[in-house]
Design a protein around this motif. Structure first.
Motif, PDB file in Angstrom:
ATOM      1  N   ASP A 279      48.140 -17.399  57.381  1.00 33.67           N
ATOM      2  CA  ASP A 279      48.367 -18.517  56.465  1.00 33.67           C
ATOM      3  C   ASP A 279      48.998 -17.974  55.186  1.00 33.67           C
ATOM      4  OD1 ASP A 279      48.380 -20.922  55.190  1.00 33.67           O
ATOM      5  OD2 ASP A 279      46.259 -20.888  54.613  1.00 33.67           O
ATOM      6  N   LEU A 280      50.271 -18.323  54.967  1.00 34.80           N
ATOM      7  CA  LEU A 280      50.998 -17.831  53.793  1.00 34.80           C
ATOM      8  C   LEU A 280      51.111 -18.943  52.761  1.00 34.80           C
ATOM      9  CD1 LEU A 280      53.911 -15.778  55.399  1.00 34.80           C
ATOM     10  CD2 LEU A 280      51.771 -14.929  54.445  1.00 34.80           C
ATOM     11  N   PRO A 281      50.529 -18.757  51.577  1.00 35.96           N
ATOM     12  CA  PRO A 281      50.660 -19.790  50.534  1.00 35.96           C
ATOM     13  C   PRO A 281      52.057 -19.850  49.936  1.00 35.96           C
ATOM     14  CG  PRO A 281      49.458 -17.899  49.689  1.00 35.96           C
ATOM     15  CD  PRO A 281      49.647 -17.653  51.151  1.00 35.96           C
ATOM     16  N   VAL A 282      52.828 -18.768  50.058  1.00 36.40           N
ATOM     17  CA  VAL A 282      54.181 -18.707  49.499  1.00 36.40           C
ATOM     18  C   VAL A 282      55.165 -18.438  50.627  1.00 36.40           C
ATOM     19  CG1 VAL A 282      55.718 -17.535  47.881  1.00 36.40           C
ATOM     20  CG2 VAL A 282      53.303 -17.873  47.290  1.00 36.40           C
ATOM     21  N   ARG A 283      56.099 -19.363  50.854  1.00 38.87           N
ATOM     22  CA  ARG A 283      57.036 -19.222  51.966  1.00 38.87           C
ATOM     23  C   ARG A 283      57.915 -17.982  51.835  1.00 38.87           C
ATOM     24  NH1 ARG A 283      60.041 -20.960  55.991  1.00 38.87           N
ATOM     25  NH2 ARG A 283      62.310 -20.853  55.856  1.00 38.87           N
ATOM     26  N   GLN A 284      58.265 -17.594  50.622  1.00 41.95           N
ATOM     27  CA  GLN A 284      59.163 -16.461  50.433  1.00 41.95           C
ATOM     28  C   GLN A 284      58.592 -15.187  51.020  1.00 41.95           C
ATOM     29  OE1 GLN A 284      62.170 -16.784  49.448  1.00 41.95           O
ATOM     30  NE2 GLN A 284      62.743 -14.637  49.401  1.00 41.95           N
ATOM     31  N   PRO A 318      44.764  -8.133  50.115  1.00 45.82           N
ATOM     32  CA  PRO A 318      45.570  -9.147  49.413  1.00 45.82           C
ATOM     33  C   PRO A 318      47.023  -9.169  49.864  1.00 45.82           C
ATOM     34  CG  PRO A 318      45.352  -7.206  48.030  1.00 45.82           C
ATOM     35  CD  PRO A 318      44.554  -6.931  49.275  1.00 45.82           C
ATOM     36  N   ASP A 319      47.361  -8.341  50.868  1.00 47.23           N
ATOM     37  CA  ASP A 319      48.759  -8.189  51.268  1.00 47.23           C
ATOM     38  C   ASP A 319      48.976  -8.644  52.698  1.00 47.23           C
ATOM     39  OD1 ASP A 319      49.203  -7.041  48.799  1.00 47.23           O
ATOM     40  OD2 ASP A 319      48.942  -4.986  49.545  1.00 47.23           O
ATOM     41  N   LEU A 320      50.220  -8.990  52.982  1.00 52.30           N
ATOM     42  CA  LEU A 320      50.696  -9.144  54.353  1.00 52.30           C
ATOM     43  C   LEU A 320      51.337  -7.817  54.744  1.00 52.30           C
ATOM     44  CD1 LEU A 320      51.269 -11.081  56.782  1.00 52.30           C
ATOM     45  CD2 LEU A 320      53.532 -11.421  55.767  1.00 52.30           C
ATOM     46  N   ARG A 321      50.811  -7.197  55.794  1.00 51.72           N
ATOM     47  CA  ARG A 321      51.325  -5.884  56.216  1.00 51.72           C
ATOM     48  C   ARG A 321      52.268  -6.088  57.396  1.00 51.72           C
ATOM     49  NH1 ARG A 321      46.924  -1.554  57.741  1.00 51.72           N
ATOM     50  NH2 ARG A 321      46.443  -3.209  59.245  1.00 51.72           N
ATOM     51  N   VAL A 322      53.467  -5.530  57.271  1.00 50.23           N
ATOM     52  CA  VAL A 322      54.493  -5.618  58.306  1.00 50.23           C
ATOM     53  C   VAL A 322      54.838  -4.201  58.743  1.00 50.23           C
ATOM     54  CG1 VAL A 322      56.794  -6.448  58.885  1.00 50.23           C
ATOM     55  CG2 VAL A 322      55.416  -7.706  57.233  1.00 50.23           C
ATOM     56  N   ALA A 351      60.924  -6.994  44.894  1.00 51.67           N
ATOM     57  CA  ALA A 351      61.098  -8.211  44.109  1.00 51.67           C
ATOM     58  C   ALA A 351      59.871  -9.117  44.211  1.00 51.67           C
ATOM     59  CB  ALA A 351      62.345  -8.967  44.573  1.00 51.67           C
ATOM     60  N   LEU A 352      59.120  -9.004  45.316  1.00 49.31           N
ATOM     61  CA  LEU A 352      57.885  -9.773  45.479  1.00 49.31           C
ATOM     62  C   LEU A 352      56.671  -9.050  44.913  1.00 49.31           C
ATOM     63  CD1 LEU A 352      58.132 -11.323  49.069  1.00 49.31           C
ATOM     64  CD2 LEU A 352      58.272 -12.498  46.887  1.00 49.31           C
ATOM     65  N   GLY A 353      56.892  -7.870  44.340  1.00 50.07           N
ATOM     66  CA  GLY A 353      55.769  -7.094  43.843  1.00 50.07           C
ATOM     67  C   GLY A 353      55.109  -6.252  44.918  1.00 50.07           C
ATOM     68  N   GLY A 354      55.785  -6.077  46.054  1.00 56.59           N
ATOM     69  CA  GLY A 354      55.227  -5.294  47.155  1.00 56.59           C
ATOM     70  C   GLY A 354      55.746  -3.871  47.166  1.00 56.59           C
ATOM     71  N   LEU A 372      53.336  -6.860  51.444  1.00 55.42           N
ATOM     72  CA  LEU A 372      53.815  -7.974  50.636  1.00 55.42           C
ATOM     73  C   LEU A 372      52.624  -8.765  50.101  1.00 55.42           C
ATOM     74  CD1 LEU A 372      56.529  -9.244  53.139  1.00 55.42           C
ATOM     75  CD2 LEU A 372      56.856  -7.656  51.263  1.00 55.42           C
ATOM     76  N   PRO A 373      52.522  -8.927  48.777  1.00 56.58           N
ATOM     77  CA  PRO A 373      51.421  -9.728  48.227  1.00 56.58           C
ATOM     78  C   PRO A 373      51.460 -11.153  48.799  1.00 56.58           C
ATOM     79  CG  PRO A 373      52.577  -8.548  46.494  1.00 56.58           C
ATOM     80  CD  PRO A 373      53.401  -8.390  47.724  1.00 56.58           C
ATOM     81  N   LEU A 374      50.318 -11.629  49.272  1.00 53.77           N
ATOM     82  CA  LEU A 374      50.264 -12.954  49.879  1.00 53.77           C
ATOM     83  C   LEU A 374      50.643 -14.044  48.888  1.00 53.77           C
ATOM     84  CD1 LEU A 374      46.982 -12.589  51.965  1.00 53.77           C
ATOM     85  CD2 LEU A 374      49.315 -12.687  52.840  1.00 53.77           C
ATOM     86  N   GLY A 375      50.387 -13.776  47.601  1.00 51.71           N
ATOM     87  CA  GLY A 375      50.702 -14.769  46.591  1.00 51.71           C
ATOM     88  C   GLY A 375      52.129 -14.735  46.107  1.00 51.71           C
TER      89      GLY A 375
END
Length: 378
Positions: A279-284, A318-322, A351-354, A372-375
């Motif tokens: 569940d990603l709160p931010v589409r980017q 707090p991150d999405l790991r890819v 740019a996303l703070g990741g 990538l920060p989820l927020g």
């Protein structure tokens, strides 16, 4: 464009007319007051004097934007006629200073210097001519003092022009910098879309050439995959270039990962996908994750040789790991050099703070890991 500017120009004209009328009323009232202090030493104000004062005030303010040089000329005629007629000294002389300020502010120095210098000499000459017929001491010094006061508005106007030019240059630098950033972004988007598409096409073409004589069905399947991939890439490029939309506006997110992997599998690369519900709160965040997977698999197709790849996407705190890993020709003794692809990935992630790590794996192969920060961007 012209129609859009008409309301703005109309408002400016109305504002200038209102200011000119208010200034004219103020100068007339102040001139009447000044005449009371010079009773017996100057000619009383009459209708002609009021007309000259109103004309000078209206012109000095009303023409300050559209024709400052002609406005200064008309103001000089009105004010000098007023002074030579013997009317009281007073606020009417401020009209000359207002006009000189506007000429210096709106016109380059090569024009404002000679024009304002001639105006100062003419105004001082008229004052000196009038003082010569009056019982005053040192009329030359008084005329020179008046000339020095005329220089003040020119200095202020020239300074205002320099400040405005400096701000405009700073604005242009910012605009040019933004344009460069946008061109770099578009270059990165084109690289991602076209690079991935061409890598798949090249892989399918190689397969078709190898089995051209022995397996017509495989050739047909490869040609169909080439058509599908090239058509999809061209459509995405056309959509991006036509809309020039902000990054991520129409880009696929995590919901496009499965289709992406299927496309790469059709190109002949064995890919294992591990993607659970996220569940990603931010589409980017999903858009950047899709780009990381796309670019990483493109690099595997182009550089890794015969191998298989693993794509693993999950939530890590707090991150999405890819993670995208392969067992190709990479070696820990041959560190990779960032090309446009890796550089573009790193820029998007940061740019996303990741953060992004990319390099050879122990035992061979290559790995790309992005957090990538989820927020989204902070």
């Amino acid at each position: 464009m012209a129609r859009a500017l008409r309301p703005v120009m109309t408002r400016r004209l109305l504002v200038d007319l209102a200011l000119a009328a208010a200034f004219a009323v103020a100068v007339v009232l102040l001139s009447i007051s000044a005449a009371g202090f010079q009773e017996g030493r100057a000619r009383p104000l009459d209708a002609v004097a009021v007309v000259l004062v109103v004309l000078a005030a209206l012109v000095s303010v009303g023409l300050r934007r559209v024709a400052p040089v002609w406005g200064l000329a008309l103001v000089l005629v009105a004010v000098n006629a007023y002074l030579l007629a013997g009317y009281p000294y007073g606020p009417v002389q401020l009209c000359i200073m207002v006009s000189i300020y506007q000429v210096a502010r709106l016109r380059p120095s090569r024009l404002s210097v000679p024009v304002c210098a001639a105006a100062a000499v003419l105004a001082s000459g008229v004052v000196l001519l009038r003082l010569s017929g009056e019982d005053v001491q040192a009329p030359v010094l008084i005329a020179l003092a008046w000339a020095s006061w005329v220089v003040v508005p020119w200095t202020l106007g020239a300074l205002a022009r320099v400040v405005a030019a400096s701000r405009e240059r700073a604005r242009r630098v910012l605009v040019d910098g933004a344009a460069v950033q946008e061109r770099m972004r578009l270059a990165g988007e084109v690289h991602d879309i076209a690079g991935h598409g061409f890598a798949v096409v090249a892989m399918q073409a190689g397969i078709a050439l190898q089995v051209l004589d022995d397996d017509p069905e495989q050739v047909r399947a490869s040609l169909a995959a080439i058509r599908t991939t090239s058509t999809g890439s061209l459509n995405r490029l056309r959509s991006m270039l036509e809309s020039v939309a902000p990054p991520g506006a129409d880009d696929p997110g995590l919901d496009g990962i499965t289709a992406l992997v299927d496309e790469v599998r059709a190109a002949g690369l064995d890919v294992e996908l591990d993607l659970g519900p996220v569940d990603l709160p931010v589409r980017q965040v999903g858009v950047v994750a899709h780009r990381v997977v796309q670019e990483s698999l493109t690099n595997v197709l182009l550089h890794a040789g015969p191998t298989r790849a693993d794509v693993h996407i999950d939530v890590d705190g707090p991150d999405l790991r890819v993670q995208v890993r392969d067992r190709g020709q990479g070696s820990p003794t041959q560190p990779p050099t960032d090309g446009l692809g890796l550089t573009g990935m790193r820029e998007r992630v940061e740019a996303l703070g990741g953060r992004l790590a990319a390099g050879p794996r122990d035992g061979g192969g290559f790995a790309v890991v992005a957090h990538l920060p989820l927020g989204g961007a902070p």
